[in-house]
Design a protein around this motif. Structure first.
Motif, PDB file in Angstrom:
ATOM      1  N   ALA A   1     -29.511 -32.753  23.859  1.00  0.00           N
ATOM      2  CA  ALA A   1     -28.347 -33.638  23.992  1.00  0.00           C
ATOM      3  C   ALA A   1     -28.741 -34.969  24.625  1.00  0.00           C
ATOM      4  O   ALA A   1     -28.286 -36.037  24.193  1.00  0.00           O
ATOM      5  CB  ALA A   1     -27.268 -32.947  24.828  1.00  0.00           C
ATOM      6  N   ILE A   2     -29.592 -34.935  25.646  1.00  0.00           N
ATOM      7  CA  ILE A   2     -30.040 -36.168  26.300  1.00  0.00           C
ATOM      8  C   ILE A   2     -30.835 -37.027  25.320  1.00  0.00           C
ATOM      9  O   ILE A   2     -30.696 -38.260  25.290  1.00  0.00           O
ATOM     10  CB  ILE A   2     -30.882 -35.839  27.551  1.00  0.00           C
ATOM     11  N   GLY A   3     -31.669 -36.388  24.491  1.00  0.00           N
ATOM     12  CA  GLY A   3     -32.427 -37.125  23.493  1.00  0.00           C
ATOM     13  C   GLY A   3     -31.530 -37.872  22.519  1.00  0.00           C
ATOM     14  O   GLY A   3     -31.780 -39.042  22.198  1.00  0.00           O
ATOM     15  N   HIS A   4     -30.469 -37.204  22.067  1.00  0.00           N
ATOM     16  CA  HIS A   4     -29.527 -37.843  21.157  1.00  0.00           C
ATOM     17  C   HIS A   4     -28.748 -38.956  21.858  1.00  0.00           C
ATOM     18  O   HIS A   4     -28.470 -40.004  21.243  1.00  0.00           O
ATOM     19  CB  HIS A   4     -28.563 -36.804  20.588  1.00  0.00           C
ATOM     20  N   ALA A   5     -28.398 -38.749  23.127  1.00  0.00           N
ATOM     21  CA  ALA A   5     -27.694 -39.790  23.885  1.00  0.00           C
ATOM     22  C   ALA A   5     -28.582 -41.025  24.050  1.00  0.00           C
ATOM     23  O   ALA A   5     -28.120 -42.164  23.900  1.00  0.00           O
ATOM     24  CB  ALA A   5     -27.274 -39.256  25.247  1.00  0.00           C
ATOM     25  N   ASN A   6     -29.851 -40.803  24.328  1.00  0.00           N
ATOM     26  CA  ASN A   6     -30.792 -41.916  24.473  1.00  0.00           C
ATOM     27  C   ASN A   6     -30.947 -42.680  23.160  1.00  0.00           C
ATOM     28  O   ASN A   6     -31.006 -43.916  23.151  1.00  0.00           O
ATOM     29  CB  ASN A   6     -32.156 -41.398  24.941  1.00  0.00           C
ATOM     30  N   ALA A   7     -31.031 -41.946  22.053  1.00  0.00           N
ATOM     31  CA  ALA A   7     -31.165 -42.579  20.743  1.00  0.00           C
ATOM     32  C   ALA A   7     -29.925 -43.400  20.396  1.00  0.00           C
ATOM     33  O   ALA A   7     -30.027 -44.519  19.867  1.00  0.00           O
ATOM     34  CB  ALA A   7     -31.416 -41.513  19.681  1.00  0.00           C
TER      35      ALA A   7
ATOM     36  N   THR B   1     -22.287 -48.835  25.625  1.00  0.00           N
ATOM     37  CA  THR B   1     -22.263 -48.379  27.021  1.00  0.00           C
ATOM     38  C   THR B   1     -21.051 -48.905  27.781  1.00  0.00           C
ATOM     39  O   THR B   1     -20.446 -48.177  28.581  1.00  0.00           O
ATOM     40  CB  THR B   1     -23.560 -48.795  27.735  1.00  0.00           C
ATOM     41  N   SER B   2     -20.678 -50.158  27.559  1.00  0.00           N
ATOM     42  CA  SER B   2     -19.526 -50.722  28.272  1.00  0.00           C
ATOM     43  C   SER B   2     -18.245 -49.980  27.907  1.00  0.00           C
ATOM     44  O   SER B   2     -17.385 -49.723  28.757  1.00  0.00           O
ATOM     45  CB  SER B   2     -19.381 -52.211  27.963  1.00  0.00           C
ATOM     46  N   GLY B   3     -18.109 -49.602  26.626  1.00  0.00           N
ATOM     47  CA  GLY B   3     -16.939 -48.832  26.214  1.00  0.00           C
ATOM     48  C   GLY B   3     -16.931 -47.438  26.794  1.00  0.00           C
ATOM     49  O   GLY B   3     -15.877 -46.904  27.145  1.00  0.00           O
ATOM     50  N   VAL B   4     -18.112 -46.842  26.922  1.00  0.00           N
ATOM     51  CA  VAL B   4     -18.234 -45.511  27.518  1.00  0.00           C
ATOM     52  C   VAL B   4     -17.776 -45.529  28.969  1.00  0.00           C
ATOM     53  O   VAL B   4     -17.103 -44.600  29.438  1.00  0.00           O
ATOM     54  CB  VAL B   4     -19.690 -45.009  27.409  1.00  0.00           C
ATOM     55  N   HIS B   5     -18.112 -46.599  29.686  1.00  0.00           N
ATOM     56  CA  HIS B   5     -17.668 -46.724  31.074  1.00  0.00           C
ATOM     57  C   HIS B   5     -16.141 -46.756  31.169  1.00  0.00           C
ATOM     58  O   HIS B   5     -15.555 -46.209  32.112  1.00  0.00           O
ATOM     59  CB  HIS B   5     -18.250 -47.994  31.695  1.00  0.00           C
ATOM     60  N   VAL B   6     -15.512 -47.400  30.202  1.00  0.00           N
ATOM     61  CA  VAL B   6     -14.048 -47.462  30.190  1.00  0.00           C
ATOM     62  C   VAL B   6     -13.457 -46.081  29.932  1.00  0.00           C
ATOM     63  O   VAL B   6     -12.538 -45.633  30.625  1.00  0.00           O
ATOM     64  CB  VAL B   6     -13.557 -48.459  29.122  1.00  0.00           C
ATOM     65  N   VAL B   7     -13.984 -45.383  28.928  1.00  0.00           N
ATOM     66  CA  VAL B   7     -13.452 -44.059  28.567  1.00  0.00           C
ATOM     67  C   VAL B   7     -13.613 -43.074  29.716  1.00  0.00           C
ATOM     68  O   VAL B   7     -12.693 -42.321  30.045  1.00  0.00           O
ATOM     69  CB  VAL B   7     -14.148 -43.533  27.297  1.00  0.00           C
ATOM     70  N   THR B   8     -14.785 -43.074  30.356  1.00  0.00           N
ATOM     71  CA  THR B   8     -15.050 -42.088  31.410  1.00  0.00           C
ATOM     72  C   THR B   8     -14.145 -42.287  32.623  1.00  0.00           C
ATOM     73  O   THR B   8     -13.903 -41.339  33.381  1.00  0.00           O
ATOM     74  CB  THR B   8     -16.537 -42.149  31.821  1.00  0.00           C
TER      75      THR B   8
ATOM     76  N   PRO C   1     -27.925 -29.410  40.924  1.00  0.00           N
ATOM     77  CA  PRO C   1     -28.026 -30.862  41.132  1.00  0.00           C
ATOM     78  C   PRO C   1     -27.756 -31.616  39.832  1.00  0.00           C
ATOM     79  O   PRO C   1     -27.942 -31.082  38.730  1.00  0.00           O
ATOM     80  CB  PRO C   1     -29.479 -31.062  41.584  1.00  0.00           C
ATOM     81  N   ARG C   2     -27.357 -32.867  39.966  1.00  0.00           N
ATOM     82  CA  ARG C   2     -27.152 -33.706  38.798  1.00  0.00           C
ATOM     83  C   ARG C   2     -28.499 -34.116  38.190  1.00  0.00           C
ATOM     84  O   ARG C   2     -29.526 -34.055  38.873  1.00  0.00           O
ATOM     85  CB  ARG C   2     -26.356 -34.957  39.179  1.00  0.00           C
ATOM     86  N   PRO C   3     -28.484 -34.568  36.927  1.00  0.00           N
ATOM     87  CA  PRO C   3     -29.736 -35.039  36.311  1.00  0.00           C
ATOM     88  C   PRO C   3     -30.347 -36.202  37.093  1.00  0.00           C
ATOM     89  O   PRO C   3     -29.633 -37.090  37.554  1.00  0.00           O
ATOM     90  CB  PRO C   3     -29.288 -35.490  34.912  1.00  0.00           C
ATOM     91  N   ALA C   4     -31.653 -36.195  37.210  1.00  0.00           N
ATOM     92  CA  ALA C   4     -32.345 -37.272  37.934  1.00  0.00           C
ATOM     93  C   ALA C   4     -32.319 -38.581  37.164  1.00  0.00           C
ATOM     94  O   ALA C   4     -32.571 -39.647  37.740  1.00  0.00           O
ATOM     95  CB  ALA C   4     -33.793 -36.858  38.196  1.00  0.00           C
ATOM     96  N   THR C   5     -32.001 -38.513  35.859  1.00  0.00           N
ATOM     97  CA  THR C   5     -32.009 -39.708  35.014  1.00  0.00           C
ATOM     98  C   THR C   5     -30.633 -40.352  34.888  1.00  0.00           C
ATOM     99  O   THR C   5     -30.409 -41.180  33.993  1.00  0.00           O
ATOM    100  CB  THR C   5     -32.510 -39.345  33.605  1.00  0.00           C
ATOM    101  N   ALA C   6     -29.686 -39.992  35.765  1.00  0.00           N
ATOM    102  CA  ALA C   6     -28.313 -40.504  35.675  1.00  0.00           C
ATOM    103  C   ALA C   6     -28.280 -42.028  35.678  1.00  0.00           C
ATOM    104  O   ALA C   6     -28.998 -42.683  36.434  1.00  0.00           O
ATOM    105  CB  ALA C   6     -27.476 -39.967  36.831  1.00  0.00           C
ATOM    106  N   LEU C   7     -27.434 -42.590  34.805  1.00  0.00           N
ATOM    107  CA  LEU C   7     -27.297 -44.042  34.715  1.00  0.00           C
ATOM    108  C   LEU C   7     -26.302 -44.587  35.723  1.00  0.00           C
ATOM    109  O   LEU C   7     -26.189 -45.795  35.882  1.00  0.00           O
ATOM    110  CB  LEU C   7     -26.854 -44.439  33.304  1.00  0.00           C
TER     111      LEU C   7
ATOM    112  N   TYR D   1     -23.596 -38.898  27.836  1.00  0.00           N
ATOM    113  CA  TYR D   1     -24.118 -40.207  27.450  1.00  0.00           C
ATOM    114  C   TYR D   1     -24.641 -40.956  28.678  1.00  0.00           C
ATOM    115  O   TYR D   1     -25.713 -41.561  28.641  1.00  0.00           O
ATOM    116  CB  TYR D   1     -23.014 -41.012  26.770  1.00  0.00           C
ATOM    117  N   LEU D   2     -23.877 -40.892  29.777  1.00  0.00           N
ATOM    118  CA  LEU D   2     -24.274 -41.576  31.008  1.00  0.00           C
ATOM    119  C   LEU D   2     -25.260 -40.751  31.833  1.00  0.00           C
ATOM    120  O   LEU D   2     -25.721 -41.203  32.880  1.00  0.00           O
ATOM    121  CB  LEU D   2     -23.032 -41.893  31.853  1.00  0.00           C
ATOM    122  N   GLN D   3     -25.543 -39.545  31.385  1.00  0.00           N
ATOM    123  CA  GLN D   3     -26.510 -38.641  32.005  1.00  0.00           C
ATOM    124  C   GLN D   3     -26.175 -38.305  33.467  1.00  0.00           C
ATOM    125  O   GLN D   3     -27.048 -38.030  34.274  1.00  0.00           O
ATOM    126  CB  GLN D   3     -27.934 -39.205  31.888  1.00  0.00           C
ATOM    127  N   VAL D   4     -24.884 -38.328  33.787  1.00  0.00           N
ATOM    128  CA  VAL D   4     -24.462 -37.879  35.115  1.00  0.00           C
ATOM    129  C   VAL D   4     -24.197 -36.376  35.109  1.00  0.00           C
ATOM    130  O   VAL D   4     -23.957 -35.772  36.157  1.00  0.00           O
ATOM    131  CB  VAL D   4     -23.211 -38.647  35.606  1.00  0.00           C
TER     132      VAL D   4
END
Length: 222
Positions: free
Chosen positions: A52-58, A67-74, A126-132, A185-188
């Motif tokens: 899932a993280i690989g697809h989110a990164n792609a 990404t800006s729209g994702v911030h609004v939705v979340t 713990p949360r993912p270490a790669t969280a944006l 998508y935000l890897q949180v």
């Protein structure tokens, strides 16, 4: 004996197609949640999460403006929004004379919030270490997914039950799913956190609805 018979008759009176369908969703959600706990905490598998993280990164690389729209939705399942919605939506429903619906929405949000914290404290993932984003707290299950599903799922159920705009009920459920996906998508959150959140949110909604229905049925009989 008469009281026991009366209670059994009351129970069987609930066995409609609707109840059987809801029971199927409950068992499926319970099975998914249990399976995910085995995958994450027994098998310690990250296969699905890494996929899932690989697809989110792609996706983020192909569409960086997304990404800006994702911030609004979340935001629509963030703590500030949920606190406001958990108070204002029930207040509005009560103002319009829907006292029971107001209580149902309030308990859906408040109960999901409480149980989400209990589950996170129990599982201690713990949360993912790669969280944006910088996010406090633990990861399993996702609060955005669980509480968002509780809020929007409850509103969807109320719209469906009252026969008003069933299409909006479906859109609310899809909106809850979309919010959960933004967390991956935000890897949180890991994808397994989000799926567990959806399942736990549905479990809480069904338990709440069943308890309220039984309580109100008995209240009418008093």
């Amino acid at each position: 004996m008469k009281k026991l018979t009366a209670r059994l008759l009351t129970l069987f009176s609930f066995l409609t197609v609707e109840i059987l369908l809801v029971g199927g969703v409950f068992l499926a959600s319970l099975g998914v949640f249990f399976y995910l706990t085995r995958v994450v905490f027994v098998a310690h598998s990250l296969t699905f999460d890494n996929w899932a993280i690989g697809h989110a990164n792609a996706l983020r690389a192909a569409w960086p403006a997304l990404t800006s729209g994702v911030h609004v939705v979340t935001f629509f399942a963030s703590l500030p929004f949920l606190v406001g919605a958990g108070v204002l939506v029930p207040a509005g429903l009560r103002w319009w004379g829907h006292k029971r619906e107001a209580l149902e929405v309030f308990l859906a949000v408040a109960g999901a919030t409480f149980f989400n914290q209990l589950l996170k404290t129990h599982f201690q993932r713990p949360r993912p270490a790669t969280a944006l984003l910088s996010q406090l707290g633990l990861s399993f299950p996702s609060g955005h997914a669980m509480i968002g599903m509780a809020l929007y799922g409850c509103l969807a159920w109320l719209l469906w039950r009252h026969g008003r705009h069933p299409a909006w009920a479906v859109l609310l459920l899809l909106w809850a799913v979309l919010i959960g996906l933004t967390r991956v998508y935000l890897q949180v959150h890991y994808a397994t956190d989000v799926l567990a959140g959806f399942a736990a949110g549905l479990l809480w909604l069904i338990l709440l609805r069943t308890a309220l229905r039984l309580f109100w049925r008995e209240e009418q009989q008093v």
